[in-house]
Scaffold this motif. Structure first.
Motif, short mmCIF file in Angstrom:
data_model
loop_
_atom_site.label_atom_id
_atom_site.label_comp_id
_atom_site.label_asym_id
_atom_site.label_seq_id
_atom_site.Cartn_x
_atom_site.Cartn_y
_atom_site.Cartn_z
N ASN A 48 0.80 -23.90 -16.20
CA ASN A 48 1.12 -25.12 -16.95
C ASN A 48 0.65 -25.02 -18.40
O ASN A 48 1.37 -25.43 -19.32
N ARG A 49 -0.53 -24.47 -18.59
CA ARG A 49 -1.03 -24.30 -19.97
C ARG A 49 -0.17 -23.28 -20.71
O ARG A 49 0.15 -23.46 -21.89
N LEU A 50 0.22 -22.23 -20.01
CA LEU A 50 1.07 -21.21 -20.61
C LEU A 50 2.38 -21.82 -21.10
O LEU A 50 2.82 -21.55 -22.21
N ARG A 104 6.83 -16.90 -17.12
CA ARG A 104 6.50 -16.86 -15.69
C ARG A 104 7.53 -17.56 -14.82
O ARG A 104 7.21 -17.97 -13.70
N LEU A 105 8.76 -17.73 -15.30
CA LEU A 105 9.82 -18.16 -14.39
C LEU A 105 10.15 -17.04 -13.42
O LEU A 105 10.67 -17.28 -12.34
N GLN A 107 3.02 -24.75 -22.00
CA GLN A 107 2.86 -25.59 -23.18
C GLN A 107 2.97 -24.76 -24.45
O GLN A 107 3.36 -25.26 -25.51
N ARG A 108 2.60 -23.50 -24.35
CA ARG A 108 2.52 -22.64 -25.54
C ARG A 108 3.79 -21.81 -25.76
O ARG A 108 3.99 -21.26 -26.84
N ILE A 109 4.61 -21.71 -24.72
CA ILE A 109 5.84 -20.95 -24.83
C ILE A 109 7.00 -21.86 -24.46
O ILE A 109 7.22 -22.14 -23.28
N GLY A 110 7.71 -22.36 -25.47
CA GLY A 110 8.85 -23.23 -25.21
C GLY A 110 10.07 -22.42 -24.86
O GLY A 110 10.26 -21.30 -25.36
N MET A 111 10.93 -22.97 -23.99
CA MET A 111 12.14 -22.26 -23.61
C MET A 111 13.33 -23.21 -23.59
O MET A 111 13.23 -24.33 -23.10
N ILE A 159 2.01 -8.86 -19.74
CA ILE A 159 2.53 -9.65 -20.85
C ILE A 159 1.37 -10.44 -21.43
O ILE A 159 0.62 -11.08 -20.68
N ARG A 160 1.22 -10.41 -22.75
CA ARG A 160 0.09 -11.08 -23.39
C ARG A 160 0.59 -12.04 -24.47
O ARG A 160 1.54 -11.74 -25.19
N LEU A 161 -0.09 -13.16 -24.58
CA LEU A 161 0.14 -14.12 -25.66
C LEU A 161 -1.18 -14.29 -26.38
O LEU A 161 -2.20 -14.63 -25.76
#
Length: 246
Positions: free
Chosen positions: A79-81, A55-56, A83-87, A64-66
């Motif tokens: 913010n929760r998202l 979501r940048l 935490q689960r997707i590191g970049m 898009i689904r996780l």
């Protein structure tokens, strides 16, 4: 690949920058534990695809689904998202006024409310994993580019993400420093981390990738396992791309 095993899914994703159509109905499923390497010429949409995944960048159509849950919904908790997707970015993006250790502990303490002792112990473990425990109290300007990038990887891992996104993380490094960063990424792959990697390092793509995705002009034009892609590309565009690199 079975849809049930897909961890990260792009479903007919469209992205515009003004009038420019940057991603065109991109559909891609990435399985749990898979290393998906995205290659293609500059301007093909590779980095934009990664930036949409956390979501940048906002998409204009598709989903898009996780783990089966929409992350492109405007009401999703960003913010929760994240935490689960590191970049990890090309330009490190470390806080210059904080030490390596402080860079790694900041988000776990502020975002996840993890106590100082626990976050510090985890940061030290991660620094050891990336070969930089002795540099824990060093500031970014005291580290080489390769060391800074390894700290950036450790910082992303400190949030215990389900997926790691790597956006051309070696392209700003001197050639002799590239290997140390790729070695850390090899270790993550060996440990089963789900990874989406945009890179120009074809040797790494061939060695570590489970799947190669070729993008051109905002579309996925070919996917395949590394051996098939590098030895017998199915499309003319794949042959053209490889002929300029190999």
């Amino acid at each position: 690949m079975s849809e049930a095993d897909s961890l990260l899914e792009f479903d007919h994703v469209d992205k515009y920058f003004g009038e420019t159509h940057v991603l065109k109905e991109v559909s891609l499923d990435i399985d749990d534990g898979e290393v998906c390497v995205v290659v293609g010429p500059s301007g093909s949409g590779k980095s934009t695809l990664l930036r949409c995944a956390n979501r940048l960048e906002e998409i204009q159509a598709g989903e898009i689904r996780l783990d089966g849950r929409s992350i492109s919904d405007p009401d999703a908790d960003i913010n929760r998202l994240r935490q689960r997707i590191g970049m990890v970015f090309q330009s490190f993006n470390l806080f210059p006024h904080k030490t390596a250790l402080e860079n790694i502990t900041l988000a776990p303490r502020k975002v996840r409310s993890i106590d100082a002792d626990t976050s510090r112990k985890r940061a030290e473990e991660l620094l050891e994993d990336v070969g930089l425990l002795e540099q824990a109290t060093s500031y970014p300007n005291q580290l080489s580019g390769g060391q800074q990038q390894r700290v950036a990887i450790a910082r992303a891992l400190a949030m215990d993400p389900k997926v790691m996104l790597f956006d051309e993380v070696t392209s700003a490094l001197d050639p002799e420093l590239v290997g140390e960063v790729l070695e850390v990424m090899r270790g993550l792959a060996a440990d089963g981390m789900t990874m989406m990697v945009v890179t120009h390092e074809m040797g790494f793509a061939r060695e570590v990738g489970d799947r190669i995705v070729l993008m051109d002009e905002g579309r996925i034009v070919e996917t395949g396992d590394p051996q098939a892609f590098f030895e017998n590309p199915r499309t003319d565009r794949g042959e053209q791309f490889l002929s300029k690199l190999l």
